[in-house]
Design an enzyme around this catalytic site. Sequence first.
Site, PDB file in Angstrom:
ATOM      1  N   CYS A 110      37.970  52.219  38.313  1.00  0.00           N
ATOM      2  CA  CYS A 110      39.152  51.399  37.984  1.00  0.00           C
ATOM      3  C   CYS A 110      38.681  50.410  36.935  1.00  0.00           C
ATOM      4  O   CYS A 110      38.302  49.291  37.246  1.00  0.00           O
ATOM      5  CB  CYS A 110      39.637  50.669  39.232  1.00  0.00           C
ATOM      6  SG  CYS A 110      40.229  51.761  40.535  1.00  0.00           S
ATOM      7  N   ALA A 111      38.675  50.821  35.687  1.00  0.00           N
ATOM      8  CA  ALA A 111      37.775  50.197  34.716  1.00  0.00           C
ATOM      9  C   ALA A 111      38.365  49.102  33.837  1.00  0.00           C
ATOM     10  O   ALA A 111      37.641  48.238  33.353  1.00  0.00           O
ATOM     11  CB  ALA A 111      37.184  51.274  33.830  1.00  0.00           C
ATOM     12  N   PRO A 113      40.148  45.778  32.282  1.00  0.00           N
ATOM     13  CA  PRO A 113      39.967  45.822  30.824  1.00  0.00           C
ATOM     14  C   PRO A 113      38.543  46.110  30.348  1.00  0.00           C
ATOM     15  O   PRO A 113      38.311  46.082  29.144  1.00  0.00           O
ATOM     16  CB  PRO A 113      40.410  44.422  30.383  1.00  0.00           C
ATOM     17  CG  PRO A 113      40.093  43.551  31.549  1.00  0.00           C
ATOM     18  CD  PRO A 113      40.294  44.399  32.769  1.00  0.00           C
ATOM     19  N   GLY A 114      37.619  46.371  31.257  1.00  0.00           N
ATOM     20  CA  GLY A 114      36.369  46.967  30.813  1.00  0.00           C
ATOM     21  C   GLY A 114      35.153  46.075  30.661  1.00  0.00           C
ATOM     22  O   GLY A 114      34.160  46.484  30.062  1.00  0.00           O
ATOM     23  N   ASN A 115      35.201  44.875  31.209  1.00  0.00           N
ATOM     24  CA  ASN A 115      34.006  44.037  31.115  1.00  0.00           C
ATOM     25  C   ASN A 115      32.830  44.646  31.877  1.00  0.00           C
ATOM     26  O   ASN A 115      31.688  44.581  31.425  1.00  0.00           O
ATOM     27  CB  ASN A 115      34.290  42.627  31.639  1.00  0.00           C
ATOM     28  CG  ASN A 115      34.978  41.771  30.587  1.00  0.00           C
ATOM     29  OD1 ASN A 115      34.808  42.006  29.398  1.00  0.00           O
ATOM     30  ND2 ASN A 115      35.750  40.804  31.024  1.00  0.00           N
ATOM     31  N   ARG A 139      46.489  48.272  29.769  1.00  0.00           N
ATOM     32  CA  ARG A 139      45.159  47.712  30.045  1.00  0.00           C
ATOM     33  C   ARG A 139      44.071  48.596  29.436  1.00  0.00           C
ATOM     34  O   ARG A 139      43.035  48.115  28.980  1.00  0.00           O
ATOM     35  CB  ARG A 139      44.959  47.558  31.547  1.00  0.00           C
ATOM     36  CG  ARG A 139      45.756  46.379  32.126  1.00  0.00           C
ATOM     37  CD  ARG A 139      45.728  46.373  33.648  1.00  0.00           C
ATOM     38  NE  ARG A 139      44.423  46.076  34.219  1.00  0.00           N
ATOM     39  CZ  ARG A 139      44.008  44.870  34.573  1.00  0.00           C
ATOM     40  NH1 ARG A 139      44.803  43.833  34.429  1.00  0.00           N
ATOM     41  NH2 ARG A 139      42.807  44.692  35.099  1.00  0.00           N
ATOM     42  N   ASP A 181      35.857  48.956  41.408  1.00  0.00           N
ATOM     43  CA  ASP A 181      36.358  47.566  41.369  1.00  0.00           C
ATOM     44  C   ASP A 181      37.895  47.665  41.369  1.00  0.00           C
ATOM     45  O   ASP A 181      38.531  47.391  40.364  1.00  0.00           O
ATOM     46  CB  ASP A 181      35.816  46.907  40.086  1.00  0.00           C
ATOM     47  CG  ASP A 181      36.196  45.444  39.937  1.00  0.00           C
ATOM     48  OD1 ASP A 181      36.088  44.700  40.915  1.00  0.00           O
ATOM     49  OD2 ASP A 181      36.595  45.052  38.818  1.00  0.00           O
ATOM     50  N   CYS A 233      37.743  40.754  43.788  1.00  0.00           N
ATOM     51  CA  CYS A 233      37.790  39.299  43.585  1.00  0.00           C
ATOM     52  C   CYS A 233      38.733  38.706  44.636  1.00  0.00           C
ATOM     53  O   CYS A 233      39.542  37.832  44.346  1.00  0.00           O
ATOM     54  CB  CYS A 233      38.171  38.923  42.160  1.00  0.00           C
ATOM     55  SG  CYS A 233      39.744  39.557  41.612  1.00  0.00           S
TER      56      CYS A 233
HETATM   57  N1  SAM Z   1      36.614  46.551  36.465  1.00  0.00           N
HETATM   58  C1  SAM Z   1      37.539  45.879  35.563  1.00  0.00           C
HETATM   59  C2  SAM Z   1      36.770  44.907  34.687  1.00  0.00           C
HETATM   60  O1  SAM Z   1      35.700  44.457  35.101  1.00  0.00           O
HETATM   61  O2  SAM Z   1      37.203  44.601  33.580  1.00  0.00           O
HETATM   62  C3  SAM Z   1      38.671  45.211  36.338  1.00  0.00           C
HETATM   63  C4  SAM Z   1      39.441  46.188  37.194  1.00  0.00           C
HETATM   64  S1  SAM Z   1      40.909  45.525  37.952  1.00  0.00           S
HETATM   65  C5  SAM Z   1      40.271  44.597  39.269  1.00  0.00           C
HETATM   66  C6  SAM Z   1      41.574  46.935  38.743  1.00  0.00           C
HETATM   67  C7  SAM Z   1      42.108  48.024  37.819  1.00  0.00           C
HETATM   68  O3  SAM Z   1      42.433  49.170  38.606  1.00  0.00           O
HETATM   69  C8  SAM Z   1      43.397  47.675  37.086  1.00  0.00           C
HETATM   70  O4  SAM Z   1      43.170  47.747  35.697  1.00  0.00           O
HETATM   71  C9  SAM Z   1      44.400  48.752  37.525  1.00  0.00           C
HETATM   72  O5  SAM Z   1      45.235  49.188  36.474  1.00  0.00           O
HETATM   73  C10 SAM Z   1      43.469  49.860  37.969  1.00  0.00           C
HETATM   74  N2  SAM Z   1      44.019  50.825  38.938  1.00  0.00           N
HETATM   75  C11 SAM Z   1      44.869  50.606  39.964  1.00  0.00           C
HETATM   76  N3  SAM Z   1      45.081  51.730  40.665  1.00  0.00           N
HETATM   77  C12 SAM Z   1      44.317  52.701  40.073  1.00  0.00           C
HETATM   78  C13 SAM Z   1      44.105  54.089  40.340  1.00  0.00           C
HETATM   79  N4  SAM Z   1      44.712  54.708  41.359  1.00  0.00           N
HETATM   80  N5  SAM Z   1      43.261  54.777  39.532  1.00  0.00           N
HETATM   81  C14 SAM Z   1      42.646  54.159  38.501  1.00  0.00           C
HETATM   82  N6  SAM Z   1      42.814  52.847  38.208  1.00  0.00           N
HETATM   83  C15 SAM Z   1      43.647  52.138  38.979  1.00  0.00           C
END
Ligand code: SAM
Length: 303
Positions: A110-111, A113-115, A139, A181, A233
Amino acid sequence: GFKEMQGDVIPRFVRVNTLKTTVEDVIDYLKREGFTYQGTACRLEDLDQLSGKSFLCDLHLKDVLVFRAKMDFHNHFLYKAGHIILQDKASCLPAFFLNPPVGSHVIDACAAPGNKTSHLAAIMKNKGKLFAFDLDTKRLSTMSTLLLRAGVTCQQLANQDFLKVDPQSSEYKEAKYILLDPSCSGSGMVCLRDEALEPQEDKRLQSLAAFQLRCLNHALQFPQVQRVVYSTCSVHSEENENVVSACLQQNPGFRLVHLLPSWPERGHDPFKQCLRANQAKTRTHGFFVALLEKCSPPREGEK
Ligand code: SAM
């Protein structure tokens, strides 16, 4: 108001992007600009002393620099050129613990915005394969921009539901490292912390926790997986220890790794192997990290 005051006491953490520069070069650059480098922090309280243009190297993460709260780097050359990434220290922990070797195959489930993706790429020195998924198109496009600026080249982005990614696909047959994440309540973010509890909060937490557990179980289905980092978080045990606990019960072939013994804030009992982060104990946002590893089967002769 009160919320703002609380926000004030989280320092500005900056991760040096080792794909583009080194910690030494960033320190020299900043010194030439009139910043004062005070060396590596020795204690948590050192962070509270930061003011003006003084900064420190972090206590636990050598690629992380620490400045006073609200230090603004958004218009700074080092940020615009992708030499530094504005990332809370807690959010640097997952990739640091996953620590994928150079050349390995890695999944960021679940990457966007990719930090964390760019941090993984830095650890892999841009060698190997970094499969990154996200469901959200917008995103994901932010993420492409961010990865470009950070000089990441080993990634393969997909606008895909991680739960629908086929672990048996030959693409992932070498994937040994997974960072998960997933979406969470965000209750650890200091700026959101005082929001009144929504009436539907309980239901929301339950449905988030069910999603998180499905994702974690899914991650463990990849045939070669060795290590999985799970992070949120959130401050709620429903999304943290409880998810890990249910997952371990359903997957007896995996165990928790005891993370960074010197870290001051641990998972709630009995999950002391996991880490928590918060403003009081670590001067970061609220965060949770667990590292699961595959138990190796006993070798011949050791049975
Ligand atoms: N790891 C990221 C970073 O460090 O920048 C932050 C990730 S954020 C907490 C969670 C992400 O999961 C969101 O961008 C959301 O769109 C994505 N998401 C939610 N459900 C998902 C799914 N079933 N498969 C893939 N991504 C998903």
